[in-house]
Scaffold this active site. Structure first.
Site, mmCIF file in Angstrom:
data_model
loop_
_atom_site.group_PDB
_atom_site.id
_atom_site.type_symbol
_atom_site.label_atom_id
_atom_site.label_comp_id
_atom_site.label_asym_id
_atom_site.label_seq_id
_atom_site.Cartn_x
_atom_site.Cartn_y
_atom_site.Cartn_z
ATOM 1 N N ASN A 1 -51.773 109.731 -101.752
ATOM 2 C CA ASN A 1 -50.755 108.733 -101.486
ATOM 3 C C ASN A 1 -51.935 107.394 -100.986
ATOM 4 O OD1 ASN A 1 -49.259 106.915 -100.977
ATOM 5 N ND2 ASN A 1 -48.507 108.042 -98.396
ATOM 6 N N GLY A 2 -52.400 106.295 -101.990
ATOM 7 C CA GLY A 2 -52.638 104.523 -101.225
ATOM 8 C C GLY A 2 -53.737 104.970 -103.335
ATOM 9 N N CYS B 1 -46.431 107.890 -101.730
ATOM 10 C CA CYS B 1 -46.754 109.689 -101.694
ATOM 11 C C CYS B 1 -46.105 110.239 -100.306
ATOM 12 C CB CYS B 1 -47.089 110.016 -102.648
ATOM 13 S SG CYS B 1 -47.786 108.755 -104.041
ATOM 14 N N GLU C 1 -31.560 82.913 -100.971
ATOM 15 C CA GLU C 1 -31.806 84.048 -100.500
ATOM 16 C C GLU C 1 -30.986 84.641 -99.534
ATOM 17 O OE1 GLU C 1 -32.451 86.481 -102.322
ATOM 18 O OE2 GLU C 1 -33.765 88.164 -100.570
ATOM 19 N N TRP D 1 -45.521 108.883 -106.333
ATOM 20 C CA TRP D 1 -44.877 107.277 -106.353
ATOM 21 C C TRP D 1 -45.729 107.101 -107.284
ATOM 22 C CZ3 TRP D 1 -40.618 104.189 -105.505
ATOM 23 C CH2 TRP D 1 -40.723 102.638 -105.915
ATOM 24 N N LYS E 1 -28.513 87.445 -98.703
ATOM 25 C CA LYS E 1 -28.760 88.940 -97.455
ATOM 26 C C LYS E 1 -27.252 89.407 -96.955
ATOM 27 C CE LYS E 1 -31.513 90.309 -98.880
ATOM 28 N NZ LYS E 1 -31.906 90.328 -100.044
ATOM 29 N N HIS F 1 -22.603 65.900 -101.666
ATOM 30 C CA HIS F 1 -21.901 65.764 -102.822
ATOM 31 C C HIS F 1 -20.707 66.795 -103.095
ATOM 32 C CE1 HIS F 1 -25.402 62.928 -104.771
ATOM 33 N NE2 HIS F 1 -26.142 63.480 -103.976
ATOM 34 N N ARG G 1 -38.111 109.152 -98.937
ATOM 35 C CA ARG G 1 -39.639 108.355 -99.483
ATOM 36 C C ARG G 1 -39.419 107.427 -101.263
ATOM 37 N NH1 ARG G 1 -43.828 108.970 -96.165
ATOM 38 N NH2 ARG G 1 -45.278 108.716 -97.616
ATOM 39 N N GLU H 1 -24.708 90.308 -98.976
ATOM 40 C CA GLU H 1 -24.377 91.783 -99.338
ATOM 41 C C GLU H 1 -24.065 92.747 -97.999
ATOM 42 O OE1 GLU H 1 -27.806 92.744 -101.633
ATOM 43 O OE2 GLU H 1 -28.762 91.452 -100.399
ATOM 44 N N LYS I 1 -28.387 99.787 -105.193
ATOM 45 C CA LYS I 1 -30.046 99.976 -105.084
ATOM 46 C C LYS I 1 -30.277 98.935 -106.454
ATOM 47 C CE LYS I 1 -33.755 98.310 -103.744
ATOM 48 N NZ LYS I 1 -33.433 96.898 -102.629
HETATM 49 C C1 AGP Z 1 -31.404 91.837 -103.149
HETATM 50 O O1 AGP Z 1 -31.078 92.252 -102.035
HETATM 51 C C2 AGP Z 1 -29.508 93.258 -104.412
HETATM 52 N N1 AGP Z 1 -30.048 94.384 -103.782
HETATM 53 C C3 AGP Z 1 -29.491 92.447 -105.394
HETATM 54 O O2 AGP Z 1 -29.385 91.578 -105.789
HETATM 55 C C4 AGP Z 1 -30.938 92.654 -107.090
HETATM 56 O O3 AGP Z 1 -31.826 92.114 -105.551
HETATM 57 C C5 AGP Z 1 -30.421 92.778 -107.958
HETATM 58 O O4 AGP Z 1 -30.015 93.899 -108.141
HETATM 59 C C6 AGP Z 1 -32.142 92.574 -108.983
HETATM 60 O O5 AGP Z 1 -32.364 94.055 -108.586
HETATM 61 P P1 AGP Z 1 -33.922 94.393 -109.090
HETATM 62 O O6 AGP Z 1 -35.132 93.648 -108.173
HETATM 63 O O7 AGP Z 1 -34.313 95.501 -109.270
HETATM 64 O O8 AGP Z 1 -34.337 94.498 -110.606
#
Ligand code: AGP
Length: 614
Positions: free
Chosen positions: A100-101, A2, A487, A74, A491, A510, A27, A494, A609
């Site tokens: 906030n918290g 928040c 993962e 938030w 990273k 393999h 934020r 992307e 996002k």
């Molecule tokens: C991860 O860095 C990406 N932004 C993407 O793979 C993300 O994890 C995926 O779209 C799932 O998003 P969510 O956790 O908001 O469902």
């Protein structure tokens, strides 16, 4: 988290408060509100949604007054709505609090206050504070308790994290603010004072600031401010001059949100476990699962659905839950689950993992499971999001907004919560008290261990620069760290736009090993764990093909240096928790590679996002 702002001074408060809320919009929030005190009148407005909606609501209203507080919320407790927006107030509508918290013991306090006749208007934990302060002010008729003293006594009754600002129409010349675990900064202007959770709200008024420490509170009036602890012992702090730009202030001084969120991961772990560990019983309490309690006892299979990073976290959970809770688990791409014929029974549950709670594929999978009458669970960060509302029961991450497109602190929090679920289910089966306590103690040590990795973050930068011209990478891991290899590869793809594939280390021979040569580096996650020797074999296979190797290894392992080209060390922890540590060097590697390659780290091309389309 928040956003909080309070103002007292020579100018009208409303426009300054609204400008502050606007500057804190980055934020992430879901509702906003303000209150201005003018003589003994409180002018109080709040609205669900954007600051613009609040602006529309106050247009044409009389908001004269030179003292006030405001908030962008938030949501943590209580879904996003006008009634749950802050400020929250007492029964008489005289005492106003923005917060906030998280107040961990709010339910017990609320129950007691209701018994004493207090009337609550929201589902928030914050409202409890307004009534506690009211109770202090009205408790002793003879002695008129000052607002500051009432706040002090109220804060002694709560546990959890807070950054608050409080005003009262019965005390039109004071703002009281306090912090514990959530930031608060005091801005010192010319005949005006501003208190805020965020520098971005202060910098337009002044660059002269004082940071409060945890356990401190500050009382502002029109002439001065006084900082004390909760025992009313005065505290002195040196004012500082901040020369940040507004943009730098939004990122807490970091160049990118992604780096800020990587650095927030120790706090993300603290927030994910806060109030959930029951050490003496070697178990955990997850209030959000209580709604499904009866059905969880009969659980004999769990299907985890998610996309991207969320699914990678789910893959770590599969190893955890099988090893520590004896629970058969399968992890599905949510998009596949929604369209295949999953074989589910009444004792199966579907667990959706989603940071945003708005990923269309994951929502589809959840709805499909519900259509079949299957118990649905969730691990979600955004309170009141679609996934949060759709599932039968769930656990919130409580890590505040994740702004960067590349998910970092959410992954770490998701894995932490999956470890909590492993204890939660394991202790209902044959997990011993000692094992539960061992996991709990190690979770409590994790923030400090993450800090140890973040302290050497800068040493990863030259490694990334050394490999910045490579066009392809393999990321390898075994067992708990196989999902971390996925993962790490995600990273790098992307945010640095470098092709990378994650593999179980054994899979290399393999087929994929045919790709290796001196221009095809390999990152291998090789903690000192149950599959260490297997990983050593993989390194030898890779080096025999002339490829360079970057190893993420357990600190103290000197042998590894002779076998690979670069080593990044992580502290030792339980094997099941190594993903929370081993992912961090990979996040930093991808971050520094993206910076070295001049990429737009926070807003990588082609990505959003939250993928709200299938
Ligand atoms: C991860 O860095 C990406 N932004 C993407 O793979 C993300 O994890 C995926 O779209 C799932 O998003 P969510 O956790 O908001 O469902």
């Amino acid at each position: 988290m928040c956003g909080i702002i309070g103002y007292i001074g020579k100018r009208q408060a409303a426009s300054i408060l609204m400008e502050g809320l606007t500057r804190m919009e980055y934020r992430g929030y879901d509702s906003a509100g303000l209150v201005v005190i003018d003589k003994n009148r409180a002018k109080f407005f709040k609205e669900k949604g954007r600051v613009a909606a609040l602006k529309g609501k106050i247009a044409g209203q009389d908001l004269s007054g030179s003292l006030g507080i405001a908030h962008t919320r938030w949501a943590t407790h209580g879904e996003p709505s006008e009634r749950n927006a802050h400020p929250q107030c007492d029964c008489q509508g005289k005492i106003f609090v923005v917060h906030n918290g998280i107040i961990e013991n709010y339910q017990a306090l609320k129950d007691q206050l209701i018994q004493e006749g207090h009337k609550f208007a929201s589902d928030t934990d914050t409202e409890v504070l307004a009534h506690l302060i009211e109770k202090q002010v009205t408790s002793d008729k003879e002695q008129v308790t000052s607002l500051a003293q009432a706040v002090r006594e109220a804060l002694k009754k709560i546990t959890g994290a807070y950054g608050i600002a409080v005003v009262s129409s019965d005390d039109p010349d004071h703002i009281v603010a306090a912090r514990f675990g959530s930031p608060l900064v005091l801005g010192i202007g010319q005949d005006e004072l501003v208190i805020a959770s965020d520098l971005t709200a202060i910098l337009p008024l002044t660059s002269k600031v004082v940071y409060l420490d945890d356990g401190e509170m500050v009382t502002l009036n029109r002439e001065k401010y006084t900082i004390t602890d909760l025992e009313n012992r005065e505290k002195n702090h040196q004012a500082q001059n901040i020369d940040w730009t507004m943009e730098a202030a939004e990122k807490g001084g970091y160049e990118h949100f992604m780096l800020k969120e990587i650095m927030e991961q120790p706090q993300a772990v603290v927030n994910s476990i806060r109030g959930r560990l029951v050490e003496k019983e070697g178990t955990v309490k997850l209030g959000g699962l209580e709604r499904a309690n009866g059905r969880l006892n009969d659980l004999d299979r769990l299907v985890i659905v998610g996309m991207g990073t969320a699914r990678n976290a789910g893959l770590v959970g599969e190893y955890m839950l099988e090893e520590y809770a004896g629970l058969p688990v399968e992890v599905e791409y949510a998009s596949e689950f929604a369209y295949r014929k999953p074989l589910l029974t009444a004792s199966t549950a579907v667990l959706a993992i989603s940071q945003s709670g708005e990923t269309a594929d994951t929502i589809m999978a959840l709805k499909e499971a519900k259509r079949k009458g299957i118990l649905t669970l969730g691990i979600i960060n955004v309170t009141g999001s679609t996934v949060a509302r759709e599932n039968d029961a769930g656990v919130y991450n409580h890590i505040g907004p994740e702004i960067a497109v590349a998910s970092t602190k959410a992954f770490v929090s998701q894995v932490v919560i999956l470890s909590l679920l492993s204890v939660y289910f394991g202790r209902r089966k044959d997990m011993s008290l000692v094992t539960g306590q061992r996991i709990i103690n190690e979770l409590e040590d994790l923030p400090e261990k993450i800090d140890c990795i973040l302290d050497i973050a800068e040493t990863i930068k030259p490694i990334a620069e050394k490999y910045k011209s490579a066009k392809h990478f393999f990321f390898l891991g075994r067992k708990y760290n196989f999902p971390v290899a996925l993962e790490g590869a995600l990273k790098l793809k992307e945010i640095a736009y470098v092709h990378a594939e994650g593999y179980n280390g054994a899979e290399l021979k393999h087929g994929p090993i045919a790709m290796l040569d001196e221009n095809f580096p390999v990152v291998i996650i090789i903690p000192t764990d149950s599959v260490y020797e297997k990983n050593i074999n993989h390194i030898k296979e890779i080096k025999a093909r002339g490829a360079r190797v970057i190893a993420v290894a357990t600190e103290g392992n000197e042998e590894i240096k002779k076998l690979v080209d670069d080593v990044i060390y992580i502290p030792k922890t339980l094997e099941m928790l190594t993903p929370i540590l081993s992912v961090i060097p990979l996040q930093l590697f991808a971050y520094y590679m993206a910076v070295a390659r001049g990429c737009d780290v926070d807003k990588p091309r082609n990505l959003a996002k939250s993928v709200t389309v299938e």
